[in-house]
Design a protein around this motif. Structure first.
Motif, PDB file in Angstrom:
ATOM      1  N   UNK A  43       0.808  -1.222   0.000  1.00 53.21           N
ATOM      2  CA  UNK A  43       0.000   0.000   0.000  1.00 53.21           C
ATOM      3  C   UNK A  43       0.842   1.273   0.000  1.00 53.21           C
ATOM      4  N   UNK A  44       2.110   1.163   0.347  1.00 53.33           N
ATOM      5  CA  UNK A  44       2.982   2.334   0.319  1.00 53.33           C
ATOM      6  C   UNK A  44       3.249   2.825  -1.109  1.00 53.33           C
ATOM      7  N   UNK A  45       2.837   2.045  -2.104  1.00 54.96           N
ATOM      8  CA  UNK A  45       2.962   2.506  -3.490  1.00 54.96           C
ATOM      9  C   UNK A  45       2.133   3.766  -3.724  1.00 54.96           C
ATOM     10  N   UNK A  46       1.191   4.032  -2.843  1.00 53.66           N
ATOM     11  CA  UNK A  46       0.363   5.226  -2.985  1.00 53.66           C
ATOM     12  C   UNK A  46       1.241   6.494  -3.001  1.00 53.66           C
ATOM     13  N   UNK A  47       2.369   6.470  -2.311  1.00 59.19           N
ATOM     14  CA  UNK A  47       3.239   7.650  -2.249  1.00 59.19           C
ATOM     15  C   UNK A  47       3.819   7.984  -3.628  1.00 59.19           C
ATOM     16  N   UNK A  48       4.521   7.051  -4.290  1.00 59.37           N
ATOM     17  CA  UNK A  48       4.994   7.397  -5.637  1.00 59.37           C
ATOM     18  C   UNK A  48       3.839   7.630  -6.615  1.00 59.37           C
ATOM     19  N   UNK A  49       2.715   6.944  -6.423  1.00 52.33           N
ATOM     20  CA  UNK A  49       1.577   7.132  -7.329  1.00 52.33           C
ATOM     21  C   UNK A  49       1.075   8.572  -7.274  1.00 52.33           C
ATOM     22  N   UNK A  50       0.915   9.094  -6.080  1.00 51.52           N
ATOM     23  CA  UNK A  50       0.450  10.480  -5.941  1.00 51.52           C
ATOM     24  C   UNK A  50       1.480  11.450  -6.488  1.00 51.52           C
ATOM     25  N   UNK A  51       2.749  11.206  -6.205  1.00 51.36           N
ATOM     26  CA  UNK A  51       3.808  12.080  -6.721  1.00 51.36           C
ATOM     27  C   UNK A  51       3.763  12.116  -8.246  1.00 51.36           C
ATOM     28  N   UNK A  52       3.599  10.958  -8.868  1.00 49.62           N
ATOM     29  CA  UNK A  52       3.538  10.908 -10.332  1.00 49.62           C
ATOM     30  C   UNK A  52       2.338  11.711 -10.844  1.00 49.62           C
ATOM     31  N   UNK A  53       1.193  11.567 -10.216  1.00 45.32           N
ATOM     32  CA  UNK A  53       0.012  12.329 -10.647  1.00 45.32           C
ATOM     33  C   UNK A  53       0.202  13.828 -10.449  1.00 45.32           C
ATOM     34  N   UNK A  54       0.815  14.235  -9.351  1.00 45.21           N
ATOM     35  CA  UNK A  54       1.076  15.663  -9.130  1.00 45.21           C
ATOM     36  C   UNK A  54       1.995  16.197 -10.226  1.00 45.21           C
ATOM     37  N   UNK A  55       3.077  15.488 -10.481  1.00 46.26           N
ATOM     38  CA  UNK A  55       4.011  15.927 -11.528  1.00 46.26           C
ATOM     39  C   UNK A  55       3.339  15.944 -12.901  1.00 46.26           C
ATOM     40  N   UNK A  56       2.501  14.948 -13.166  1.00 45.93           N
ATOM     41  CA  UNK A  56       1.806  14.882 -14.457  1.00 45.93           C
ATOM     42  C   UNK A  56       0.863  16.066 -14.637  1.00 45.93           C
ATOM     43  N   UNK A 148      -8.636  14.659  -6.794  1.00 42.47           N
ATOM     44  CA  UNK A 148      -8.007  15.352  -5.675  1.00 42.47           C
ATOM     45  C   UNK A 148      -6.828  16.198  -6.150  1.00 42.47           C
ATOM     46  N   UNK A 149      -5.945  15.590  -6.942  1.00 40.13           N
ATOM     47  CA  UNK A 149      -4.749  16.305  -7.398  1.00 40.13           C
ATOM     48  C   UNK A 149      -5.139  17.474  -8.304  1.00 40.13           C
ATOM     49  N   UNK A 150      -6.158  17.305  -9.142  1.00 40.78           N
ATOM     50  CA  UNK A 150      -6.607  18.393 -10.020  1.00 40.78           C
ATOM     51  C   UNK A 150      -7.092  19.585  -9.189  1.00 40.78           C
ATOM     52  N   UNK A 151      -7.717  19.313  -8.058  1.00 43.82           N
ATOM     53  CA  UNK A 151      -8.186  20.388  -7.178  1.00 43.82           C
ATOM     54  C   UNK A 151      -7.015  21.249  -6.702  1.00 43.82           C
ATOM     55  N   UNK A 152      -5.895  20.591  -6.367  1.00 46.57           N
ATOM     56  CA  UNK A 152      -4.743  21.306  -5.846  1.00 46.57           C
ATOM     57  C   UNK A 152      -3.832  21.873  -6.927  1.00 46.57           C
TER      58      UNK A 152
END
Length: 156
Positions: A43-56, A148-152
């Protein structure tokens, strides 16, 4: 095609991150001697997953001249999720055929040893089930993350 070049790039990067994460999991024994911890640590994969979406989505905003609405960011993230979903069958095959072919055997034996019924466990831990789960999961989690990421990352 040109309109989704950026999303294709990030979808491929996300796919590479999934494969890299799986190699990492295998290297630290989560597919063998530490399989009892796999369900937690994966479940810790969520960290790189969110980072990738933020960068994208920041990349998407830059490509739009520094301005991006929530809906533009969400749609871009959703396209990335669909790309990852479409790559999932190939990824699951690669992972379970070449990177960690012993995973299903190990997790089935561990689960049976924990008192679960072999038939139920074998019905759950197999390539076909994992392909379906990864495809659906990529779209569902990608949509939530994109929202969520689009909001920020939106900017007027």
């Amino acid at each position: 095609m040109r309109k989704i070049t950026l999303e294709l790039k990030w979808g491929l990067l996300f796919f590479a991150a999934i494969v890299g994460w799986t190699i990492f999991e295998k290297a630290i024994g989560l597919h063998s001697e530490r399989i009892d911890r796999h369900h937690i640590l994966t479940n810790f994969f969520v960290i790189p997953a969110i980072i990738i979406y933020v960068l994208a989505l920041l990349d998407k905003r830059r490509s739009l001249g520094g301005k991006m609405s929530w809906s533009q960011g969400f749609l871009s993230g959703l396209i990335i999720a669909v790309i990852v979903s479409l790559l999932s069958p190939m990824g699951q095959f690669l992972i379970h055929q070449y990177i960690s072919p012993e995973y299903f055997t190990n997790i089935i034996e561990y689960s049976v040893g924990q008192g679960q019924e072999r038939e139920q466990v074998e019905a759950f831990f197999n390539l076909n089930t994992y392909i379906k789960q990864s495809m659906v999961g990529a779209v569902m989690m990608g949509a939530i993350t994109s929202a969520v990421v689009a909001f920020f990352t939106k900017k007027k």
